[in-house]
Design a protein around this motif. Structure first.
Motif, PDB file in Angstrom:
ATOM      1  N   SER A   1       0.841  -1.196   0.000  1.00  0.00           N
ATOM      2  CA  SER A   1       0.000   0.000   0.000  1.00  0.00           C
ATOM      3  C   SER A   1       0.882   1.254   0.000  1.00  0.00           C
ATOM      4  O   SER A   1       1.755   1.412   0.854  1.00  0.00           O
ATOM      5  N   GLY A   2       0.670   2.108  -0.998  1.00  0.00           N
ATOM      6  CA  GLY A   2       1.438   3.356  -1.097  1.00  0.00           C
ATOM      7  C   GLY A   2       2.862   3.168  -1.586  1.00  0.00           C
ATOM      8  O   GLY A   2       3.606   4.130  -1.718  1.00  0.00           O
ATOM      9  N   LYS A   3       3.277   1.919  -1.862  1.00  0.00           N
ATOM     10  CA  LYS A   3       4.651   1.690  -2.336  1.00  0.00           C
ATOM     11  C   LYS A   3       4.702   1.792  -3.858  1.00  0.00           C
ATOM     12  O   LYS A   3       3.793   1.324  -4.545  1.00  0.00           O
ATOM     13  N   LYS A   4       5.803   2.368  -4.348  1.00  0.00           N
ATOM     14  CA  LYS A   4       5.953   2.488  -5.802  1.00  0.00           C
ATOM     15  C   LYS A   4       6.572   1.205  -6.360  1.00  0.00           C
ATOM     16  O   LYS A   4       7.641   0.779  -5.907  1.00  0.00           O
ATOM     17  N   ILE A   5       5.906   0.605  -7.308  1.00  0.00           N
ATOM     18  CA  ILE A   5       6.428  -0.607  -7.954  1.00  0.00           C
ATOM     19  C   ILE A   5       6.529  -0.347  -9.457  1.00  0.00           C
ATOM     20  O   ILE A   5       5.563   0.103 -10.084  1.00  0.00           O
ATOM     21  N   ALA A   6       7.709  -0.608 -10.001  1.00  0.00           N
ATOM     22  CA  ALA A   6       7.932  -0.386 -11.441  1.00  0.00           C
ATOM     23  C   ALA A   6       7.655  -1.669 -12.205  1.00  0.00           C
ATOM     24  O   ALA A   6       8.158  -2.742 -11.830  1.00  0.00           O
ATOM     25  N   LEU A   7       6.856  -1.565 -13.251  1.00  0.00           N
ATOM     26  CA  LEU A   7       6.640  -2.726 -14.127  1.00  0.00           C
ATOM     27  C   LEU A   7       7.417  -2.491 -15.416  1.00  0.00           C
ATOM     28  O   LEU A   7       7.168  -1.522 -16.134  1.00  0.00           O
ATOM     29  N   LEU A   8       8.376  -3.367 -15.703  1.00  0.00           N
ATOM     30  CA  LEU A   8       9.115  -3.268 -16.959  1.00  0.00           C
ATOM     31  C   LEU A   8       8.484  -4.223 -17.957  1.00  0.00           C
ATOM     32  O   LEU A   8       8.587  -5.440 -17.820  1.00  0.00           O
ATOM     33  N   GLY A   9       7.810  -3.648 -18.938  1.00  0.00           N
ATOM     34  CA  GLY A   9       7.136  -4.441 -19.963  1.00  0.00           C
ATOM     35  C   GLY A   9       5.652  -4.542 -19.707  1.00  0.00           C
ATOM     36  O   GLY A   9       5.213  -4.741 -18.566  1.00  0.00           O
ATOM     37  N   TRP A  10       4.894  -4.372 -20.784  1.00  0.00           N
ATOM     38  CA  TRP A  10       3.434  -4.524 -20.713  1.00  0.00           C
ATOM     39  C   TRP A  10       2.947  -5.463 -21.812  1.00  0.00           C
ATOM     40  O   TRP A  10       1.930  -6.125 -21.688  1.00  0.00           O
ATOM     41  N   ALA A  11       3.704  -5.559 -22.934  1.00  0.00           N
ATOM     42  CA  ALA A  11       3.319  -6.450 -24.037  1.00  0.00           C
ATOM     43  C   ALA A  11       3.362  -7.902 -23.560  1.00  0.00           C
ATOM     44  O   ALA A  11       4.099  -8.233 -22.626  1.00  0.00           O
TER      45      ALA A  11
END
Ligand code: NAD
Ligand code: UDX
Length: 464
Positions: free
Chosen positions: A329-339
Motif C-alpha cells: 500500500s502506497g509503495k511504488k512498484i515499477a513494471l518493466l514491460g506490458w506487451a
C-alpha cells in the motif's frame, strides 16, 4: 486456375503481415486487405512506416516493397470482395462475452457478418479461405450461409489456419514449418480450389511443406497446436513453483529435459504466465467443443492448462506483496514491460495486466515502462478489466517513457516482458536511485541473477 486478385477481410495482426508476405512473394497477384476500422487502414497506408498499426520486426521492409505495387489497404470492403477470386477471412474470433458459451466459446459474429457480406456482393465464383482460427465445422456453417443467401454463385470453402507467432511473424511467414490447407478433397472443384491456394504458397514454400487435408482436420489441427504449445508453458510453469520450494532451478530443469530429443528444447521457458490473443481463447474454445460433445474428461484435462496459467500470474503478484513485508500500500512498484511477449505491441491477455490489477487492488502505486506499447493502450487494458474506475486507474498507475524513470524511487521492479533492452540497462544506476532494500521480481528469468545480487538487489526469479 490462376488467382489474379486476392481480398483479405481483416487488417489485424494476422491479415496485415500474412497478406504483405503473400503480395511480396506473388508480385503478379493483386492483394487488397480491407477492414472496417478506418484508423487502422489509414495507419497501414501511412507514408511513415514507423506508424504501421502493428509493430513486428521486418514488417516495414515487406510493406515498403509491395505496398502500392500489388498490395493495397482499403476500407472499400464490397469492391475488394467483388473483384477477388479468392477471399481470406482474417477477422477476430474472441471468446464470447454473452449468451450461451459465454466465457468459453468463440464469438463467430464477425465471421458470419463476413459470410453474409460476401454472399450479398458476389456475382462471380469465389474461393473463401478461413484464415481466422475457428471451431471445428465452422466451414459448414459458412457454406450454408453462402449457398442459401447467394445468387447462384459457387463457393469453395478452404481452411488455412495461420501458425505465425507475434514478434517473429515475418520470419515465420517467410520460413513456415508447414502450410496447412483443408478443403473438400472428394470433389474436383474442392481439389482445384486447394490447388489454387497451394500455388500461391508454392511461390516461396517448398511443396513438401504444404499439407492438404480435409477441412475438419485442418480446423482442429490449429486448436490442437495452440493447446499443445500452451500446455508446455503451463507444464514448465507448474515446475517453476516446485523449483522455488525445493531450490532447484527451472532453467536447469528445462535444459536437461529439453535435451531429450523426444521432448525438444522449445517452449520450455518458465514465465509469469502465457498471454496473447490466442492460447487462452483457443483452449477455452476446445474445452467448450469437448463439453458440447459430452467429453467432460477431455474438457477438464485441457482446462487445467488455463487454471495453471491463472495461478501462475496470481502467485507471481502475491509473492511481490508477501516479500515486500506483506504490504504494498502506497509503495511504488515499477513494471518493466506490458506487451505479452517481446517484439510486439500487442497486449491482449498480457500477464502484466493481471499483475498490475492485483497490485492496484493492494493499493500499490504502479509505474509502467514498455518500449512499444502506448499509454492509451495500457489504460484501455486496465479499464477493460473493469476492477476500478477510469479515474482511479489513471491516478494509481502512471506510464513513463524510460525504464530509469519507472524505477526511480521505487521499492521494487517486476520484469514482465523479456524485451532485450532490459538486459543491458545501467542496473547499477537504477539500484542507486531506488529505495532500499531494492527488490527485483524477474517474471521472465531475463537478468543475470549473480550480477543483480552483486549490485545489491534482493532478487527473485520465477522458478529460482
Ligand atoms: P485483430 O483483432 O488484430 O484483427 C481483426 C481485424 O478484423 C480488426 O482490425 C477488425 O476491425 C477487422 N474486422 C472484424 N470484422 C470485420 C468485418 N466484418 N469487415 C471488415 N473487417 C472486420 O485479430 P488477429 O490477431 O489478426 O486475429 C485474427 C484471427 O487470426 C483470429 O481468429 C485469431 O485467432 C487468428 N490468429 C491470430 C494469431 C495472432 O498471433 N494474433 C495467430 C494465428 C491465428
Ligand atoms: C501463438 C502460437 O505460437 C502461434 O503458432 C499461433 O499462430 C498464435 O498463438 P503468440 O501468442 O503470438 O503465438 O506467441 P507465442 O510465442 O506462442 O507466446 C505465447 C505466450 O507464451 C507469450 O506470453 C509467451 O511469453 C509465452 N511463452 C512462450 C512462455 O511463457 N514460455 C515459452 O517457453 C514460450
Amino acid at each position: 486456375m490462376k488467382i489474379k486478385n486476392i481480398c483479405c477481410i481483416g487488417a489485424g495482426y494476422v491479415g496485415g503481415p500474412t497478406m504483405s508476405v503473400i503480395a511480396q512473394k506473388n508480385p503478379g497477384v493483386n492483394v487488397t486487405v480491407v477492414d472496417l476500422n478506418e484508423k487502422r487502414i489509414a495507419a497501414w497506408n501511412d507514408e511513415d512506416l514507423d506508424n504501421l498499426p502493428i509493430y513486428e520486426p521486418g514488417l516495414a521492409d515487406v510493406v515498403k516493397e509491395a505496398r502500392g505495387r500489388n498490395l493495397f489497404f482499403s476500407t472499400e470492403v464490397d469492391k475488394a470482395i467483388a473483384e477477388a477470386e479468392m477471399i481470406f477471412i482474417s477477422v477476430n474470433t474472441p471468446t464470447k462475452t454473452y449468451g450461451i458459451g459465454k466465457g468459453m466459446a468463440a464469438d463467430l459474429k464477425y465471421i458470419e457478418l463476413c459470410a453474409r457480406q460476401i454472399a450479398r456482393v458476389s456475382t462471380t465464383d469465389k474461393i473463401v479461405v478461413e484464415k481466422s482460427t475457428l471451431p471445428v465445422r465452422t466451414a459448414q456453417a459458412l457454406k450454408n450461409i453462402l449457398d442459401n443467401t447467394g445468387n447462384g454463385v459457387n463457393y469453395q470453402i478452404l481452411s488455412n489456419p495461420e501458425f505465425l507467432a507475434e514478434g517473429t511473424a515475418i520470419e515465420d511467414l517467410h520460413n513456415p514449418d508447414r502450410i496447412l490447407i483443408g478443403g473438400d478433397m472428394d470433389s474436383k472443384e474442392g481439389r482445384d480450389a486447394m490447388q489454387a491456394l497451394v500455388d500461391v504458397y508454392a511461390e516461396w514454400v517448398p511443396k513438401e511443406q504444404i499439407l492438404t487435408t480435409n477441412v475438419w482436420s485442418s480446423e482442429l489441427s490449429k486448436l490442437t497446436a495452440n493447446a499443445f504449445l500452451a500446455q508446455r508453458v503451463s507444464s514448465i510453469n507448474a515446475m517453476s513453483e516446485l523449483c522455488e520450494k525445493t531450490g532447484a532451478d527451472v532453467s536447469e530443469v528445462a535444459k536437461a529435459v529439453g535435451m531429450d530429443s523426444r521432448i525438444g528444447p522449445k517452449f520450455l521457458k518458465a514465465s509469469v504466465g502465457f498471454g496473447g490473443s490466442c492460447f487462452q481463447k483457443d483452449i477455452l474454445n476446445l474445452v467448450y467443443i469437448a463439453k458440447s460433445y459430452g467429453l467432460n474428461e477431455v474438457a477438464d484435462y485441457w482446462e487445467q492448462v488455463i487454471i495453471m496459467n491463472d495461478h501462475q500470474k496470481r502467485r507471481f503478484a502475491a509473492n511481490i506483496v508477501k516479500t515486500l513485508f506483506n504490504t504494498v500500500s502506497g509503495k511504488k512498484i515499477a513494471l518493466l514491460g506490458w506487451a505479452f511477449k517481446k517484439d510486439t505491441n500487442d497486449t491482449r491477455e498480457s500477464a502484466a495486466i493481471y499483475v498490475a490489477d492485483y497490485l492496484l487492488n493492494e493499493q500499490a502505486e504502479i509505474v509502467v515502462y514498455d518500449p512499444k506499447v502506448t499509454e492509451e493502450q495500457i489504460y484501455a487494458d486496465l479499464d477493460y478489466i473493469g476492477t476500478r474506475s477510469e479515474v482511479e486507474n489513471r491516478k494509481l498507475l502512471k506510464v513513463v517513457r524510460t525504464p530509469f524513470l519507472a524505477c526511480e524511487n521505487s521499492h521494487a521492479i517486476a520484469v514482465l516482458t523479456e524485451w532485450d533492452e532490459f538486459k543491458s540497462l545501467d542496473w547499477k544506476k537504477i539500484y542507486e536511485n531506488m529505495l532500499k532494500p531494492a527488490f527485483i521480481f524477474d517474471g521472465r528469468k531475463l537478468l543475470d541473477q549473480k550480477r543483480m545480487k552483486e549490485i545489491g538487489f534482493e532478487y527473485y526469479a520465477i522458478g529460482n
